[in-house]
Design a protein around this motif. Structure first.
Motif, PDB file in Angstrom:
ATOM      1  N   ASN A 366       0.913  -1.275   0.043  1.00 14.92           N
ATOM      2  CA  ASN A 366       0.088   0.031  -0.212  1.00 14.92           C
ATOM      3  C   ASN A 366       0.943   1.218   0.033  1.00 14.92           C
ATOM      4  OD1 ASN A 366      -1.972   1.920   0.321  1.00 14.92           O
ATOM      5  ND2 ASN A 366      -2.236   1.505   2.620  1.00 14.92           N
ATOM      6  N   LEU A 367       1.417   1.530  -1.139  1.00 12.63           N
ATOM      7  CA  LEU A 367       2.529   2.747  -1.101  1.00 12.63           C
ATOM      8  C   LEU A 367       1.739   3.651  -1.948  1.00 12.63           C
ATOM      9  CD1 LEU A 367       5.330   0.222  -2.590  1.00 12.63           C
ATOM     10  CD2 LEU A 367       5.038   1.309  -0.378  1.00 12.63           C
ATOM     11  N   VAL A 368       1.101   4.539  -1.160  1.00 10.53           N
ATOM     12  CA  VAL A 368      -0.093   5.635  -1.409  1.00 10.53           C
ATOM     13  C   VAL A 368       0.378   6.666  -0.595  1.00 10.53           C
ATOM     14  CG1 VAL A 368      -2.403   6.152  -1.417  1.00 10.53           C
ATOM     15  CG2 VAL A 368      -1.798   3.775  -2.191  1.00 10.53           C
ATOM     16  N   HIS A 369       0.333   7.922  -1.332  1.00 10.65           N
ATOM     17  CA  HIS A 369       0.656   9.251  -0.596  1.00 10.65           C
ATOM     18  C   HIS A 369      -0.738   9.859  -0.486  1.00 10.65           C
ATOM     19  CE1 HIS A 369       2.717  12.898   0.461  1.00 10.65           C
ATOM     20  NE2 HIS A 369       1.746  13.442   0.015  1.00 10.65           N
ATOM     21  N   THR A 370      -1.217  10.151   0.614  1.00 14.13           N
ATOM     22  CA  THR A 370      -2.492  10.835   0.897  1.00 14.13           C
ATOM     23  C   THR A 370      -2.529  12.305   1.569  1.00 14.13           C
ATOM     24  OG1 THR A 370      -2.776  10.034   3.148  1.00 14.13           O
ATOM     25  CG2 THR A 370      -3.627   8.466   1.580  1.00 14.13           C
ATOM     26  N   ASP A 371      -1.442  12.578   2.110  1.00 19.64           N
ATOM     27  CA  ASP A 371      -1.435  13.989   2.618  1.00 19.64           C
ATOM     28  C   ASP A 371      -1.565  14.942   1.588  1.00 19.64           C
ATOM     29  OD1 ASP A 371      -0.454  15.733   4.627  1.00 19.64           O
ATOM     30  OD2 ASP A 371       1.227  16.351   3.461  1.00 19.64           O
ATOM     31  N   GLY A 372      -2.536  15.877   1.679  1.00 19.42           N
ATOM     32  CA  GLY A 372      -2.802  16.950   0.925  1.00 19.42           C
ATOM     33  C   GLY A 372      -3.690  16.242  -0.383  1.00 19.42           C
ATOM     34  N   GLN A 373      -3.892  15.153  -0.639  1.00 20.55           N
ATOM     35  CA  GLN A 373      -4.737  14.481  -1.549  1.00 20.55           C
ATOM     36  C   GLN A 373      -5.953  14.150  -1.234  1.00 20.55           C
ATOM     37  OE1 GLN A 373      -1.443  15.227  -3.805  1.00 20.55           O
ATOM     38  NE2 GLN A 373      -2.818  13.829  -4.848  1.00 20.55           N
ATOM     39  N   LYS A 374      -6.985  14.171  -2.189  1.00 19.03           N
ATOM     40  CA  LYS A 374      -8.300  13.946  -1.849  1.00 19.03           C
ATOM     41  C   LYS A 374      -8.406  12.621  -2.794  1.00 19.03           C
ATOM     42  CE  LYS A 374     -10.315  18.385  -1.881  1.00 19.03           C
ATOM     43  NZ  LYS A 374     -11.101  19.334  -2.362  1.00 19.03           N
ATOM     44  N   GLU A 375      -9.090  11.469  -2.248  1.00 19.64           N
ATOM     45  CA  GLU A 375      -9.400  10.254  -2.726  1.00 19.64           C
ATOM     46  C   GLU A 375     -10.309  10.398  -4.086  1.00 19.64           C
ATOM     47  OE1 GLU A 375      -9.783   5.430  -1.896  1.00 19.64           O
ATOM     48  OE2 GLU A 375     -10.959   6.929  -0.721  1.00 19.64           O
ATOM     49  N   GLU A 376     -11.236  11.199  -3.907  1.00 14.76           N
ATOM     50  CA  GLU A 376     -12.445  11.400  -4.825  1.00 14.76           C
ATOM     51  C   GLU A 376     -11.773  12.386  -5.788  1.00 14.76           C
ATOM     52  OE1 GLU A 376     -16.191  10.479  -6.373  1.00 14.76           O
ATOM     53  OE2 GLU A 376     -15.174   9.838  -4.613  1.00 14.76           O
ATOM     54  N   ILE A 377     -12.120  12.267  -7.022  1.00 12.49           N
ATOM     55  CA  ILE A 377     -11.591  12.819  -8.289  1.00 12.49           C
ATOM     56  C   ILE A 377     -12.744  13.749  -8.822  1.00 12.49           C
ATOM     57  CG2 ILE A 377     -10.357  12.984 -10.701  1.00 12.49           C
ATOM     58  CD1 ILE A 377      -8.912  10.618  -9.618  1.00 12.49           C
ATOM     59  N   ASN A 378     -12.828  14.876  -8.912  1.00 13.28           N
ATOM     60  CA  ASN A 378     -13.892  15.548  -9.676  1.00 13.28           C
ATOM     61  C   ASN A 378     -13.354  16.308 -10.849  1.00 13.28           C
ATOM     62  OD1 ASN A 378     -16.380  15.350  -7.743  1.00 13.28           O
ATOM     63  ND2 ASN A 378     -14.965  16.264  -6.199  1.00 13.28           N
ATOM     64  N   ASP A 379     -12.138  16.680 -10.855  1.00 14.27           N
ATOM     65  CA  ASP A 379     -11.286  17.305 -11.814  1.00 14.27           C
ATOM     66  C   ASP A 379     -10.185  16.535 -12.209  1.00 14.27           C
ATOM     67  OD1 ASP A 379     -10.120  18.886 -13.530  1.00 14.27           O
ATOM     68  OD2 ASP A 379     -10.432  20.768 -12.467  1.00 14.27           O
ATOM     69  N   PRO A 380      -9.983  15.638 -13.093  1.00 15.95           N
ATOM     70  CA  PRO A 380      -8.521  15.050 -13.373  1.00 15.95           C
ATOM     71  C   PRO A 380      -7.383  16.129 -13.528  1.00 15.95           C
ATOM     72  CG  PRO A 380     -10.559  14.243 -14.526  1.00 15.95           C
ATOM     73  CD  PRO A 380     -10.738  15.481 -14.237  1.00 15.95           C
ATOM     74  N   THR A 381      -7.497  17.298 -13.964  1.00 15.17           N
ATOM     75  CA  THR A 381      -6.453  18.086 -14.273  1.00 15.17           C
ATOM     76  C   THR A 381      -5.922  18.511 -12.970  1.00 15.17           C
ATOM     77  OG1 THR A 381      -7.861  20.118 -14.281  1.00 15.17           O
ATOM     78  CG2 THR A 381      -7.625  18.913 -16.481  1.00 15.17           C
ATOM     79  N   GLN A 382      -6.436  18.191 -11.800  1.00 13.84           N
ATOM     80  CA  GLN A 382      -6.098  18.672 -10.474  1.00 13.84           C
ATOM     81  C   GLN A 382      -5.227  17.420  -9.842  1.00 13.84           C
ATOM     82  OE1 GLN A 382      -6.225  21.974  -9.471  1.00 13.84           O
ATOM     83  NE2 GLN A 382      -6.981  22.184 -11.557  1.00 13.84           N
ATOM     84  N   PHE A 383      -3.831  17.792  -9.612  1.00 13.49           N
ATOM     85  CA  PHE A 383      -3.001  16.761  -9.206  1.00 13.49           C
ATOM     86  C   PHE A 383      -3.485  16.140  -7.720  1.00 13.49           C
ATOM     87  CE2 PHE A 383       0.651  14.496  -6.956  1.00 13.49           C
ATOM     88  CZ  PHE A 383       0.922  14.002  -7.927  1.00 13.49           C
TER      89      PHE A 383
END
Length: 541
Positions: A366-383
């Motif tokens: 489970n090599l996932v970085h979550t800090d500052g990231q949202k799991e849900e994607i509404n706009d794919p252009t937003q990293f």
């Protein structure tokens, strides 16, 4: 020059070994028009060029031209860095799936994520050209070495000849898997620049499938024996067995009768050839699993069967592992922790993948970085929308950065085959009820992967869970995610296209939508159809 380490030889590949080859528009094999340009025949007049030319065949999957990272590209029509073989292949295998989303708006790139591409997609065309460029230089090498019997730099020309045949079959498998049976077909027997290639066969015909199978079976005995823990950059018998296992496992996807018995035969050859899972991190702060994806993964143990080797000083390109690492970094991620000088803010995970990875209470994969990231994607252009993946790094087990002091390029080898895939192939064959594949052994193999990942024993796979969907959709994703296999796996499961299984932005819709089965294969580029009237477009394009 010895070829005992392809990683070292990439820097000394002779330009003359490639100047006689072009990408595939019209003829796949062409001689230079300029009389001052060195031809393939001139190259092979000097036996000392043989090992350099063989190195060019291997390095064609990693580098993009004669200078590196840019300046004298092997193919045209696209930014050289974006044309790299593994970068283009990886994106087509990952972007249209439930594992990956990309946020760049470059040309027609978003259409790969949305499974809405057409025959003018420049990124698909670039991979098509890369594949047939590789095939053409393999043909030239095979043509000039098939009747020789000498030793150059400690390698027999017979050995080199059979490796070239393997590499040609490998690229033809990419062509079959991605573009179908109607792709242009040439071998060393065809004259150079004298004709427009005919299709390999009719749609869903057996011709190309049978050719790849026969070539691999013809050369397997003459490739070097498996050498677990030794050189991974050159193809040996185990690499041929793994490719045969993949080919037969996916036979029905190619319109052929099921060939699971053959898949089991070659899977078992790999399983019995001495390779072993990497279970020791050798004192590193990284887990045993993650050491497979570090800058010194070529010395991680005896799990890797074959890899495309990269070196930050000698094989510079903006593709391969350099692309996987840079393009996966953005947001709050610290690029120095990944051994590079910055992130490109492009590739993230779909929540279907992160939820699969987080299903167990503990899982080193489970090599996932979550800090500052949202799991849900509404706009794919937003990293920052979509969790980031931290699987690949340009760091050694000891924590040192790779060899390139600038941090632009990396030493992390791109793995093509490793033993864990053979474990999962076996488990799937057992789930399919193939005679000779034991469900109890399948359970042992999957749970060996869980043990390596430190998943608590209580959460290991149960016998009742050894079924096809569980193995392909979940177990293969947990172990092999982002390794360039997902599209092929989902097609084999029957869930890549259609509406039985949807994920975010499948079909270009936020919540996902059904897609046409035409997307199970890619279109033959319109430029090649215009140049070669013998070809017929795949249905629906």
């Amino acid at each position: 020059m010895k070829l005992n380490n392809i990683k070292r030889t990439l820097a000394v590949v002779a330009s003359v070994a490639a100047l006689s080859f072009t990408s595939c528009v019209g003829d796949l094999d062409t001689t230079p028009i300029d009389p001052n340009t060195i031809s393939g025949a001139d190259v092979f007049d000097d036996p000392s060029n043989y090992t350099k030319a063989l190195a060019k065949l291997y390095s064609g999957y990693v580098v993009t031209g004669q200078v590196g990272p840019a300046g004298d590209a092997d193919i045209g029509g696209i930014d050289e860095g974006a044309s790299q073989y593994i970068r283009r292949y990886w994106e087509l295998q990952q972007f249209p799936t439930d594992e990956t989303i990309n946020g760049w708006a470059d040309g027609n790139l978003p259409k790969l994520s949305y499974m809405s591409w057409g025959s003018n997609n420049e990124f698909i065309s670039a991979l098509y050209s890369r594949i047939f460029y590789q095939i053409s230089i393999c043909n030239e090498f095979i043509r000039n070495t098939k009747d020789t019997d000498i030793v150059v730099d400690g390698l027999s020309t017979k050995e080199m000849y059979n490796e070239a045949r393997f590499l040609r079959a490998y690229s033809y498998w990419h062509a079959l898997d991605l573009f179908g049976n109607g792709i242009p077909f040439t071998t060393e027997a065809d004259g150079v620049g004298k004709f427009l290639p005919n299709p390999a066969g009719k749609l869903n015909g057996p011709e190309l499938f049978n050719y790849i199978s026969s070539e691999l079976r013809a050369v397997e005995a003459d490739l070097s024996a498996p050498a677990p823990g030794a050189e991974t950059g050159r193809a040996n018998q185990a690499a041929a067995w793994m490719l045969l296992s993949r080919l037969y496992l996916n036979a029905e996807s190619y319109g052929q009768p099921a060939k699971y018995d053959s898949a089991l035969l070659y899977t078992n050859k790999v399983l019995n050839s001495g390779y072993a899972l990497v279970t020791n991190n050798q004192g590193s702060t990284y887990s045993a699993y993650q050491t497979l994806f570090l800058a010194d993964n070529n010395t991680s143990g005896s799990e890797i069967i074959w890899s495309h080797n990269e070196n930050g000083l000698r094989s510079k390109s903006y593709g391969g592992s350099a692309y996987l690492i840079h393009a996966s970094i953005g947001g709050t991620m610290d690029a120095t922790e990944f051994g590079v000088n910055g992130g490109w803010g492009g590739n993230r995970s779909m929540k279907t993948l992160t939820q699969t990875l987080q299903y167990k209470s503990v899982d080193d994969r489970n090599l996932v970085h979550t800090d500052g990231q949202k799991e849900e994607i509404n706009d794919p252009t937003q990293f920052t929308e979509g969790y980031a993946i931290a699987k690949f790094r340009n760091k050694t087990r000891a924590g040192a950065q790779g060899s390139d002091p600038t941090g632009d390029f990396v030493d992390t080898d791109f793995i093509v085959f490793r033993l864990a895939e053979a474990y999962l192939n076996y488990a799937e064959l057992a789930a399919r009820g193939v005679a000779g594949a034991s469900q109890s052994q399948a359970l042992n193999y999957v749970n060996a992967l869980y043990t390596r990942a430190n998943v608590p024993v209580a959460e290991h796979l149960k016998a009742s869970e050894v079924n096809v969907e569980q193995i392909i959709k979940y177990e293969r994703s947990r172990e092999l995610y982002w390794e360039g296999l997902r599209r092929t796996d989902l097609i084999r499961l029957g869930q890549f296209t259609g509406g039985a299984y949807v994920w975010q932005f499948k079909g270009g819709v936020k919540d996902g939508a059904s897609t046409s089965s035409i997307y199970n294969v890619c279109p033959i580029p319109s430029s090649d159809l215009g140049a070669n009237p013998n070809l017929v477009q795949n249905p629906g394009y």
